[in-house]
Design an enzyme around this catalytic site. Structure first.
Site, short mmCIF file in Angstrom:
data_model
loop_
_atom_site.label_atom_id
_atom_site.label_comp_id
_atom_site.label_asym_id
_atom_site.label_seq_id
_atom_site.Cartn_x
_atom_site.Cartn_y
_atom_site.Cartn_z
N ASP A 12 0.89 -1.16 0.00
CA ASP A 12 0.00 0.00 0.00
C ASP A 12 0.93 1.21 0.00
OD1 ASP A 12 -1.61 2.15 0.59
OD2 ASP A 12 -2.33 1.38 2.51
N LYS A 77 2.88 11.10 -3.66
CA LYS A 77 1.81 10.46 -4.43
C LYS A 77 0.93 11.47 -5.15
CE LYS A 77 -1.63 6.83 -3.66
NZ LYS A 77 -2.17 5.97 -2.59
N GLU A 180 -7.43 0.61 -4.42
CA GLU A 180 -7.40 0.54 -2.96
C GLU A 180 -8.73 0.08 -2.34
OE1 GLU A 180 -5.81 4.40 -2.16
OE2 GLU A 180 -3.84 3.78 -2.87
N ASP A 202 -13.39 5.16 1.14
CA ASP A 202 -11.95 5.24 1.40
C ASP A 202 -11.47 6.68 1.33
OD1 ASP A 202 -9.20 5.08 1.42
OD2 ASP A 202 -9.03 3.66 -0.24
#
Lengths: 624, 214
Positions: A12, A77, A180, A202
């Site tokens: 992850d 990211k 994810e 999420d």
């Protein structure tokens, strides 16, 4: 893809934190670091020195964020697969430097400048991946070369490519990219055998995804996904930061420009956000220089009002996802919360209201995605045979048509792998190549969509306009990554395709970076070693100087002068020499030559002929 | 049409088991490219009819997807991986088409040799006038904010669409033996569904719809 018994890990790679996991017959496990079984989270933070040499990763790097704001790199990211133009606004809020890298002239890749070095986001993410890889290698006691990596469901092709490139630079083959929320559903779904419809909400540091899945006969079928790649807990922090900054401006007439204070505000805001999850109010005090102190009390109520617009945006996306799936809230059996930002009570309450059910949080929201990545890794290596994942493409794929419109070829929320074909022709006599601008997005105009790159079809035999017919097939694979192939109808010959990515790296660049990463790692290690050796030398020299000084009476004047001269020579030599080994040899030789002196000093100290020393320290120097 | 010959490798070339679908062997998991002659019904091993059992279709899809999905070929050669990706794309397209009644009807018309929407653009003669009148009434209702009238229109259009779909359902399985004239008539009916759908989209005064961009 290699041998079946290769270990595949699941990673992850988060905006804020990263984790690595694997799964065996007993289920998914997180891999811990050297500080015990709870050490499973690696903050996605890189600490560099002024020269751009990597010094620390994770917890240690994060601790230096306030003192070294310009060389502590976080939130990489957010820049993955993006152009500088895309991120200019948020780059302004980041304490480190972001610039446009433009090697070929047509591309725009956001790059981060640290000291003298410039890094693309995949190169930086690769440093985090390499750390996680090493963790796994220590755990298994063997080398690891394959991984599953998770990405936000809303990531476009360029962002997925960038993630895969990061893996390659780190020496990892990314055998699968998994969304994810889907990974989270996998982690949750394994112990539940009955059929169900679940929604995965999420909310991470920088991205938001909502996915709705149907679980039936061990098949996880994604029905719809929606979200926002620029919405997350960071926005909550930023709301607090801009409140504090504007109040400081109003009260003291001070504009906050220093990266250190900016980073300090960020850390404080994060802490306040966390405290308000348990407490009804939180106070802060910030010393802003000249004995001035800014003080503020924030109640949970204030905070909820501030974050409401962001939460409302996530709920809109939930409604859209339900609509796409053709479901109403009563048909959703369970809502699963994922991501650190779902710890905020207001988020939990509002999500519960929208789906009319109490959100399910049996697993740690910060662990569950990595665990799911581990499960997917087990599926790919054949350990887990009962489960299958059927995911969808989050964004519509199309091409720019005449007049600048977006011509849709594959709509959003279609099951992947999927493909579409389109026939192209020439509009000029003798034209031998055609350029196709490939787009992703839901807007009507090409300019409002993201360009994945320009595909140039070449080798078309010269013919009158409109005569050549080139069939182009667009294939989105199980990773959500596009590949394009083309064939001329008459000749049946494959047309050549050259891709100029809009924000991505070419294959050659990734290969070069992979090599550079290995070289850099060696250089960095060498640089690190050099610093260590110089520090050790300085420590030894200081010790000898101290001895010469303290036991002056035991040595002849000649000895003292001789050693003082050699000490200063060795100091300047160490400064000018870049070779750690040579410095170390000289240091050892010097130490040897001081032994008789040290012996005499020791004897003197023991015989008490001189006042006892004040605890001279004989321990090895601290290593960085 | 339903009896036409299908050139399948009836037996698996590698383990000689009989194949139940043309693209994968149940026994040894060998994959085969989609034969030229195979249509979407063949791919999903389901009877070639409009009136299919949707539960059965979903189960058939899941069962085949399980066998051909690239995740099952993670440790195999790149060629097997690529073939499984391409096959999965085709099976996914087959399922998406057959699951939706309108797409299913259009597909049956296509494989029965009927005209495409690009070839025959017309709609039933009375529909154009009807749609124009409806559009005017809807605009008036929207201008006045008359929600009750809008809801009434929506109900009426949805009903017309359902009736048209029922007619399509009744005629779809006859397409294999139908005349060119009948196939064209079927295409005209299918085209009218698009008109109803467009009207329903215009009526969807859902504020979220305006925000759907990312």
């Amino acid at each position: 893809m290699g041998e079946k018994n290769d270990i595949i890990i699941g990673i992850d790679l988060g905006t804020t934190n990263s984790l690595v996991a694997f799964a065996d017959e007993a289920g998914p496990h997180l891999i811990a670091g050297e500080n015990g079984p709870d050490d499973v989270i690696v903050p996605s933070v890189l600490g560099f020195d002024e020269a751009g040499v990597l010094k620390t990763i994770g917890v240690e790097a994060r601790e230096h964020a306030v003192e070294q704001p310009t060389t502590t790199i976080h939130s990489v990211k957010r820049l993955m697969g993006r152009g500088f133009a895309d991120v200019a606004q948020e780059a302004a809020a980041l304490p480190y430097r972001v610039e446009r890298r433009d090697e070929s002239g047509e591309r725009d890749i956001a790059s981060i400048i640290v000291g003298e070095r410039s890094f693309t986001p995949p190169e930086l993410s690769a440093l985090i991946l390499r750390d996680l890889k090493q963790r796994a290698e220590t755990h298994f006691g063997r080398s690891i070369t394959k991984t599953v990596i998770t990405v936000p469901a809303q990531f476009d092709d360029a962002q997925r490519q960038a993630t895969r490139d990061a893996g390659q630079i780190a020496g990892l083959e990314v055998v699968r990219i998994v969304n994810e929320p889907t990974a989270a559903a996998l982690a949750y779904g394994l112990d539940r055998k009955e059929d169900a419809t679940i929604a995965v909400y999420d909310l991470g540091g920088g991205t938001f995804d909502i996915s709705i899945l149907r679980l039936e006969d061990g098949v996880f079928e994604v029905l719809a996904t929606n979200g926002d790649t620029h919405l997350g807990g960071d926005d909550f922090d930023n709301a607090l930061i801009s409140l504090f900054a504007s109040e400081i401006r109003d009260q003291f007439g001070i504009e906050i420009t220093s990266p250190t204070i900016k980073q300090q505000l960020r850390t404080l805001s994060e802490n306040i956000k966390k405290r308000l999850s348990d407490d009804d109010e939180a106070q802060i005090q910030i010393a802003i220089g000249n004995d001035k102190v800014y003080e503020k009390t924030i109640t949970r109520d204030d905070f909820e009002k501030m974050i409401d617009p962001f939460v409302a945006r996530t709920l809109d996306a939930c409604s859209r996802a339900m609509k796409t799936a053709g479901l109403t809230q009563s048909e959703i059996n369970q809502v699963v919360l994922v991501g650190g930002s779902t710890r905020v009570p207001y988020v939990r309450r509002r999500v519960g209201e929208v789906f009319d059910t109490k959100p399910y949080t049996a697993l740690n929201p910060e662990h569950v995605v990595a665990m799911g990545a581990g499960v997917q890794a087990a599926i790919l290596s054949g350990i887990e045979r009962d489960v299958l994942l059927l995911d969808v493409t989050p964004l519509s794929l199309g091409i720019e048509t005449l007049g600048g419109a977006m011509g849709k070829l594959i709509p959003a929320n279609v099951k992947i792998p999927c493909q579409a074909s389109e026939t192209f022709t020439t509009f000029k006599d003798g034209q031998t190549n055609i350029k196709i601008n490939v787009l992703q997005g839901e807007r009507e105009l090409a300019d409002d969509c993201r360009s994945l790159g320009v595909f140039e079809l070449g080798g078309i035999p010269p013919m009158p306009a409109g005569l050549p017919k080139i069939d182009v097939t667009f294939l989105i694979d199980q990773n959500g990554i596009l590949s394009v192939s083309a064939k001329e109808q008459r000749s049946g010959k494959a047309a050549s395709i050259q891709i100029i990515p809009s924000h991505g790296l070419t294959r050659d660049e990734v290969k070069r970076m992979e090599q550079e990463a290995i070289t850099h790692a060696r250089e960095d290690m060498a640089a690190h070693h050099l610093i260590d050796v110089r520090t050790t030398l300085e420590f030894d020299l200081n010790k000898v100087e101290g001895m010469l000084d303290r036991y002056e009476t035991q040595f002849t004047v000649n000895e003292t002068t001789d050693f003082s001269k050699r000490i200063s020579e060795l100091r300047s030599f160490a400064r000018s020499c870049d070779d750690a080994t040579t410095i170390n040899e000289r240091r050892e030789a010097f130490n040897q030559s001081t032994l008789p002196l040290a012996e005499r000093a020791m004897t003197a100290a023991l015989s008490g002929s001189i006042a006892s020393t004040d605890g001279d320290d004989d321990r090895a120097p601290e290593k960085h | 049409m339903s009896e036409r010959a299908i050139s399948l490798p009836v037996k698996c070339l590698s383990c000689h088991e009989e194949l139940s679908t043309p693209i994968v062997c149940d026994g040894c998991h060998t994959l085969y490219p989609v034969p030229q002659s195979a249509d979407f019904f063949d791919l999903l091993s389901i009877g070639r009819t409009f009136h299919l059992d949707e539960g059965l279709l979903a189960r058939a899809y899941r069962s085949i997807a399980r066998q051909i999905h690239p995740d099952r070929f993670g440790g195999d050669s790149i060629e097997a991986g690529n073939l499984s990706t391409r096959l999965s794309a085709q099976v996914n397209q087959a399922f998406a088409t057959l699951r939706d009644p309108v797409k299913r009807a259009a597909y049956i018309l296509e494989i029965a040799g009927g005209p495409s929407a690009a070839e025959v653009r017309e709609v039933p003669g009375a529909l154009l006038g009807e749609v124009m009148m409806l559009r005017e009434e809807i605009e008036q209702a929207q201008a006045k904010g008359d929600d009750a009238a809008i809801a009434r229109h929506r109900g009426a259009i949805a009903k017309r669409r359902d009736e048209t779909l029922e007619e399509i359902a009744g005629r779809a399985d006859g397409l294999w033996e139908a005349s060119d004239e009948d196939k064209k008539g079927f295409r005209v009916l299918l085209n009218s569904i698009k008109y109803f759908d467009n009207l329903l989209t215009e009526l969807a005064v859902n504020p979220l719809a305006a925000n759907q961009d990312h």
